[in-house]
Design a protein around this motif. Structure first.
Motif, PDB file in Angstrom:
ATOM      1  N   SER A  11      69.488 -15.894 102.553  1.00  0.00           N
ATOM      2  CA  SER A  11      68.347 -15.295 103.231  1.00  0.00           C
ATOM      3  C   SER A  11      67.062 -15.330 102.418  1.00  0.00           C
ATOM      4  O   SER A  11      65.981 -15.549 102.969  1.00  0.00           O
ATOM      5  CB  SER A  11      68.656 -13.832 103.596  1.00  0.00           C
ATOM      6  N   ARG A  12      67.181 -15.144 101.099  1.00  0.00           N
ATOM      7  CA  ARG A  12      65.988 -14.996 100.263  1.00  0.00           C
ATOM      8  C   ARG A  12      66.135 -15.774  98.971  1.00  0.00           C
ATOM      9  O   ARG A  12      67.231 -16.159  98.577  1.00  0.00           O
ATOM     10  CB  ARG A  12      65.748 -13.519  99.922  1.00  0.00           C
ATOM     11  N   ILE A  62      61.887 -25.639  97.171  1.00  0.00           N
ATOM     12  CA  ILE A  62      61.638 -24.841  95.971  1.00  0.00           C
ATOM     13  C   ILE A  62      61.032 -25.718  94.880  1.00  0.00           C
ATOM     14  O   ILE A  62      60.030 -25.346  94.240  1.00  0.00           O
ATOM     15  CB  ILE A  62      62.942 -24.183  95.491  1.00  0.00           C
ATOM     16  N   ARG A  63      61.611 -26.879  94.667  1.00  0.00           N
ATOM     17  CA  ARG A  63      61.070 -27.792  93.646  1.00  0.00           C
ATOM     18  C   ARG A  63      59.645 -28.206  93.964  1.00  0.00           C
ATOM     19  O   ARG A  63      58.808 -28.342  93.066  1.00  0.00           O
ATOM     20  CB  ARG A  63      61.961 -29.034  93.540  1.00  0.00           C
ATOM     21  N   GLU A  64      59.349 -28.409  95.231  1.00  0.00           N
ATOM     22  CA  GLU A  64      58.000 -28.814  95.632  1.00  0.00           C
ATOM     23  C   GLU A  64      56.974 -27.747  95.247  1.00  0.00           C
ATOM     24  O   GLU A  64      55.877 -28.073  94.754  1.00  0.00           O
ATOM     25  CB  GLU A  64      57.972 -29.056  97.138  1.00  0.00           C
ATOM     26  N   GLN A  65      57.317 -26.490  95.461  1.00  0.00           N
ATOM     27  CA  GLN A  65      56.391 -25.408  95.128  1.00  0.00           C
ATOM     28  C   GLN A  65      56.232 -25.236  93.622  1.00  0.00           C
ATOM     29  O   GLN A  65      55.188 -24.787  93.147  1.00  0.00           O
ATOM     30  CB  GLN A  65      56.879 -24.088  95.741  1.00  0.00           C
ATOM     31  N   LEU A  66      57.269 -25.610  92.873  1.00  0.00           N
ATOM     32  CA  LEU A  66      57.268 -25.397  91.424  1.00  0.00           C
ATOM     33  C   LEU A  66      57.125 -26.708  90.667  1.00  0.00           C
ATOM     34  O   LEU A  66      57.580 -26.828  89.527  1.00  0.00           O
ATOM     35  CB  LEU A  66      58.578 -24.689  91.017  1.00  0.00           C
ATOM     36  N   ALA A 108      61.469 -18.748 104.562  1.00  0.00           N
ATOM     37  CA  ALA A 108      60.357 -19.164 105.414  1.00  0.00           C
ATOM     38  C   ALA A 108      59.012 -19.004 104.728  1.00  0.00           C
ATOM     39  O   ALA A 108      58.011 -19.570 105.192  1.00  0.00           O
ATOM     40  CB  ALA A 108      60.380 -18.360 106.717  1.00  0.00           C
ATOM     41  N   GLU A 109      58.973 -18.267 103.625  1.00  0.00           N
ATOM     42  CA  GLU A 109      57.726 -18.036 102.888  1.00  0.00           C
ATOM     43  C   GLU A 109      57.801 -18.634 101.488  1.00  0.00           C
ATOM     44  O   GLU A 109      57.201 -18.112 100.542  1.00  0.00           O
ATOM     45  CB  GLU A 109      57.446 -16.531 102.824  1.00  0.00           C
TER      46      GLU A 109
END
Length: 238
Positions: A10-11, A63-67, A31-32
């Motif tokens: 979920s998170r 996740i990798r894309e954001q980081l 989603a965020e």
């Protein structure tokens, strides 16, 4: 500085550790996931970034894309046969969910006794460690919300219950909620009893842990996020 990320169903939970203590922790919904970008600005130069991901390859990619600036120091945990004092006795060690593996490693770091390791989230897992650090096996149950949803979806007359736990429920909503909690607590207590009369501890973690804790008839200890504690140990052990 070490950044740990626990990507669950979920998170995505995250924490920043300086080698002595957690400096900050938080969570975002899948989603965020773009909110994770803020971590790069707040903590630009970690020595290591550790990820445990059970949400699938697509979620891991987001996740990798954001980081992306952290990718040179980025590592994804995998379940192994032995690490950090824990021996994985799953028939195929690699098939053990990495969140459970990290939780077991975190538990071993917190206690050298036998342990029942409970993670109460979307699913509830109840895993057993002996005093020598052997993971003996464990249980997977639907979490409380999944149990309630199954009754609402797969029966003709039962609601998605929003009741309260009671010793003797006298309405349908209370009966469903109580039944779901008792099923979860019963699984934990049976695992506890199976270990016998030895020195042991029950470590309770996860977003739904608070709904189970008041109803347990055994000694228990709350740990905010056991998988992140395990990820930290893996990072320090590398």
């Amino acid at each position: 500085m070490i950044v740990c990320l626990d990507s669950g169903n979920s998170r995505i939970k995250w924490g920043v550790h300086d080698g002595k203590q957690w400096l900050a922790q938080g969570a975002v919904a899948h989603a965020e996931v773009e909110q994770l970008r803020q971590l790069v600005g707040d903590w630009p130069h970690p020595a290591k970034v550790m990820l445990a991901n059970v949400a699938g390859a697509e979620a891991g990619g987001r996740i990798r894309e954001q980081l992306a600036p952290w990718l040179p120091v980025f590592s994804e945990a995998r379940s192994e046969e032995t690490r950090c004092g824990v021996t994985n006795q799953y028939r195929n060690p690699a098939q053990l969910g990495v969140d459970r593996w990290c939780a077991l490693i975190g538990a071993r770091g917190l206690s050298r006794t036998a342990a029942i390791v409970v993670m109460a989230g979307t699913a509830t897992t109840v895993d057993t460690l002996d005093a020598d650090g052997n993971f003996l096996g464990g249980l997977i149950l639907p979490g409380g919300e999944l149990m309630r949803r199954a009754l609402a979806v797969d029966t003709a007359a039962l609601p998605f219950a929003n009741g309260s736990h009671a010793d003797y429920p006298r309405c349908t909503d209370d009966a469903i909620v109580t039944g779901c909690i008792e099923a979860q607590v019963g699984a934990v207590e049976r695992a506890w009893q199976r270990l016998g009369n030895i020195d042991k501890v029950c470590l309770l973690s996860g977003g739904n842990a608070a709904s189970l804790a008041p109803h347990l008839g055994i000694r228990w200890r709350s740990v905010a996020n056991l998988p992140m504690e395990g990820l930290l140990r893996l990072a320090l052990d590398a």
